[in-house]
Design a protein around this motif. Structure first.
Motif, PDB file in Angstrom:
ATOM      1  N   THR A   1     -13.088   4.694  -6.791  1.00 58.74           N
ATOM      2  CA  THR A   1     -12.258   3.503  -6.692  1.00 58.74           C
ATOM      3  C   THR A   1     -12.391   2.653  -7.941  1.00 58.74           C
ATOM      4  O   THR A   1     -13.497   2.481  -8.469  1.00 58.74           O
TER       5      THR A   1
ATOM      6  N   THR B   1      -1.767  -4.310  -6.994  1.00 59.22           N
ATOM      7  CA  THR B   1      -2.592  -3.228  -6.465  1.00 59.22           C
ATOM      8  C   THR B   1      -4.038  -3.625  -6.741  1.00 59.22           C
ATOM      9  O   THR B   1      -4.493  -3.598  -7.882  1.00 59.22           O
TER      10      THR B   1
ATOM     11  N   CYS C   1       0.804  -1.216   0.000  1.00 56.10           N
ATOM     12  CA  CYS C   1       0.000   0.000   0.000  1.00 56.10           C
ATOM     13  C   CYS C   1       0.840   1.270   0.000  1.00 56.10           C
ATOM     14  O   CYS C   1       1.880   1.355   0.646  1.00 56.10           O
TER      15      CYS C   1
ATOM     16  N   ARG D   1       2.054   1.622  -8.487  1.00 53.35           N
ATOM     17  CA  ARG D   1       1.238   0.428  -8.276  1.00 53.35           C
ATOM     18  C   ARG D   1       2.041  -0.834  -8.588  1.00 53.35           C
ATOM     19  O   ARG D   1       3.035  -0.797  -9.327  1.00 53.35           O
TER      20      ARG D   1
ATOM     21  N   ARG E   1      -4.088  10.622  -9.303  1.00 54.73           N
ATOM     22  CA  ARG E   1      -4.223   9.289  -9.889  1.00 54.73           C
ATOM     23  C   ARG E   1      -2.956   8.885 -10.622  1.00 54.73           C
ATOM     24  O   ARG E   1      -2.529   7.723 -10.552  1.00 54.73           O
TER      25      ARG E   1
ATOM     26  N   ASP F   1      -2.488  -2.614  -1.868  1.00 55.96           N
ATOM     27  CA  ASP F   1      -1.653  -3.671  -2.435  1.00 55.96           C
ATOM     28  C   ASP F   1      -1.740  -4.906  -1.542  1.00 55.96           C
ATOM     29  O   ASP F   1      -1.494  -4.826  -0.330  1.00 55.96           O
TER      30      ASP F   1
ATOM     31  N   LEU G   1      -0.336   7.738  -8.038  1.00 50.35           N
ATOM     32  CA  LEU G   1      -0.613   6.412  -7.497  1.00 50.35           C
ATOM     33  C   LEU G   1      -0.358   5.322  -8.533  1.00 50.35           C
ATOM     34  O   LEU G   1       0.171   4.249  -8.207  1.00 50.35           O
ATOM     35  N   ASP G   2      -0.726   5.582  -9.775  1.00 40.95           N
ATOM     36  CA  ASP G   2      -0.503   4.578 -10.815  1.00 40.95           C
ATOM     37  C   ASP G   2       0.987   4.336 -11.055  1.00 40.95           C
ATOM     38  O   ASP G   2       1.388   3.229 -11.426  1.00 40.95           O
TER      39      ASP G   2
ATOM     40  N   ARG H   1      -5.000   6.404  -2.252  1.00 37.11           N
ATOM     41  CA  ARG H   1      -4.231   5.240  -1.829  1.00 37.11           C
ATOM     42  C   ARG H   1      -4.321   4.108  -2.852  1.00 37.11           C
ATOM     43  O   ARG H   1      -5.320   3.972  -3.571  1.00 37.11           O
ATOM     44  N   ASN H   2      -3.225   3.326  -2.921  1.00 41.74           N
ATOM     45  CA  ASN H   2      -3.226   2.023  -3.567  1.00 41.74           C
ATOM     46  C   ASN H   2      -3.345   0.966  -2.478  1.00 41.74           C
ATOM     47  O   ASN H   2      -2.597   1.015  -1.493  1.00 41.74           O
TER      48      ASN H   2
ATOM     49  N   ARG I   1      -7.468   1.157  -6.260  1.00 39.10           N
ATOM     50  CA  ARG I   1      -6.951   2.515  -6.092  1.00 39.10           C
ATOM     51  C   ARG I   1      -8.133   3.403  -5.741  1.00 39.10           C
ATOM     52  O   ARG I   1      -9.135   3.420  -6.448  1.00 39.10           O
TER      53      ARG I   1
END
Length: 368
Positions: free
Chosen positions: A344, A329, A99, A319, A312, A114, A315-316, A111-112, A332
């Motif tokens: 999400t 992941t 995460c 991941r 975004r 994971d 976060l990507d 957040r991711n 998200r």
């Protein structure tokens, strides 16, 4: 009302959205019925002394949860004060995850989540070097989004991996948002099999804050006054509100509590303790590259205010897609704190080229 909102037959995940309202007891009953129908939930056997003390703690410090346990008792067909059983933990207990999470004073947080793509026994086998069982369902393949609208408290929307009365991340109608992450991947191990204790479990803590607090300052006071336990897998939490305030809460080894404030207009967290000096030399597959992910998130977040699209993108970038461990992941989440919303998308499996496939992004709001 419950409906499938992502995935389904033939996909890695089936994601359900449950919307429940009414008294706290009615909400507890509805969630217990859902847990029994889809997870086979039944009350766990309990040490009567611990069970009695847990109920007393909830009644005093988290009456919303205490009332929901009474609703679950109806579904289980036992008395609410039956000391022989635990009437919460409406499924299993997450053992830990990767995460990444980031917050910007521009009013966004994300957040991711994971986690492993295998079942519980296979995870234990990975840790111990044993053999994994065949045909075990993945532990994280049946998540829920729960929107609760109680008569006597704030509306709350949260994502839960496999316990309908706990939260991995969520937001309430005041715009307070909370996400949890494993706190010490550098020293991670199997959890202590001690069962529920008095106070807040790691995955109960986000819902406790969302049920009882309106802003960051109230959340700090609530955490400093609450009894917490981690069963050997410490977690930390990123918490923010729409006023532009945020902090990370770390309940570290030995029960020592730390509040980490933002250094400027951004705050990022991955899977190592922030109150200790960083040691990037330990980074690797075993630590899920926690220091590298934090450095990349920090660079993006501190370059300027994060817009929803930049959040975004950040976060990507960090991941999980492939590696030695069966880790992805799994979802998200992007929060708009002013709108009281969380958007999400969910992992559906890998494409032919090995890249992860995700559902369309779904938006949920904590409103009445």
């Amino acid at each position: 009302m419950t409906e499938i909102v992502a995935g389904g037959s033939g996909e890695f995940m089936t994601v359900r959205h449950a919307r429940v309202s009414g008294s706290q007891a009615e909400i507890g009953r509805a969630l217990a019925e859902e847990a029994r129908a889809h997870h086979g939930w039944q009350p766990l056997p309990a040490d009567p002394t611990i069970s009695r003390a847990r109920r007393a703690w909830f009644e005093r410090h988290w009456p919303q949860h205490h009332a929901r346990m009474a609703g679950a008792a109806e579904v289980a067909g036992v008395a609410p004060d039956d000391d022989r059983v635990h009437l919460d933990a409406l499924a299993g207990v997450p053992l830990g995850s990767g995460c990444s999470a980031t917050w910007s004073a521009s009013g966004v947080m994300g957040r991711n989540y994971d986690f492993f793509t295998v079942g519980w026994e296979a995870m234990f086998a990975l840790m111990s070097g044993g053999e994994a069982p065949e045909d075990e369902p993945p532990a994280a393949s049946r998540p829920y989004v729960v929107t609760s609208v109680p008569d006597d408290g704030p509306a709350v929307t949260f994502v839960t991996m496999n316990e309908l009365d706990c939260a991995m991340d969520g937001i309430n109608e005041h715009g307070l948002a909370v996400v949890l992450l494993i706190a010490d991947a550098e020293n991670a191990g199997a959890p202590v099999p001690a069962g529920p204790q008095v106070g807040l479990s790691p995955s109960q803590l986000p819902r406790f804050l969302l049920d009882t607090c309106e802003n960051v300052e109230q959340a700090k006071a609530a955490l400093l006054g609450a009894k917490q336990y981690d069963l050997g897998v410490p977690l930390h939490y990123l918490i923010a509100d729409p006023s532009g305030r945020a902090f990370v809460w770390e309940h570290a080894h030995g029960g020592v509590e730390h509040i980490i404030e933002p250094d400027g207009d951004a705050l990022c967290v991955t899977n190592h303790l922030l109150h200790q000096p960083a040691d990037p030399s330990r980074d690797g597959e075993e630590t899920m590259f926690t220091h590298d992910r934090l450095a990349r998130l920090d660079k993006r977040a501190k370059a300027g205010p994060l817009s929803p699209s930049l959040l975004r993108d950040a976060l990507d970038e960090v991941r999980f897609t492939s590696g030695v461990y069966p880790l992805r992941t799994l979802w998200r989440t992007a929060f708009d704190l002013a709108e009281r919303s969380m958007s999400t998308h969910f992992y559906l499996g890998d494409a032919a080229d090995g890249e992860p496939r995700y559902s369309p992004e779904l938006t949920f709001r904590a409103v009445r």
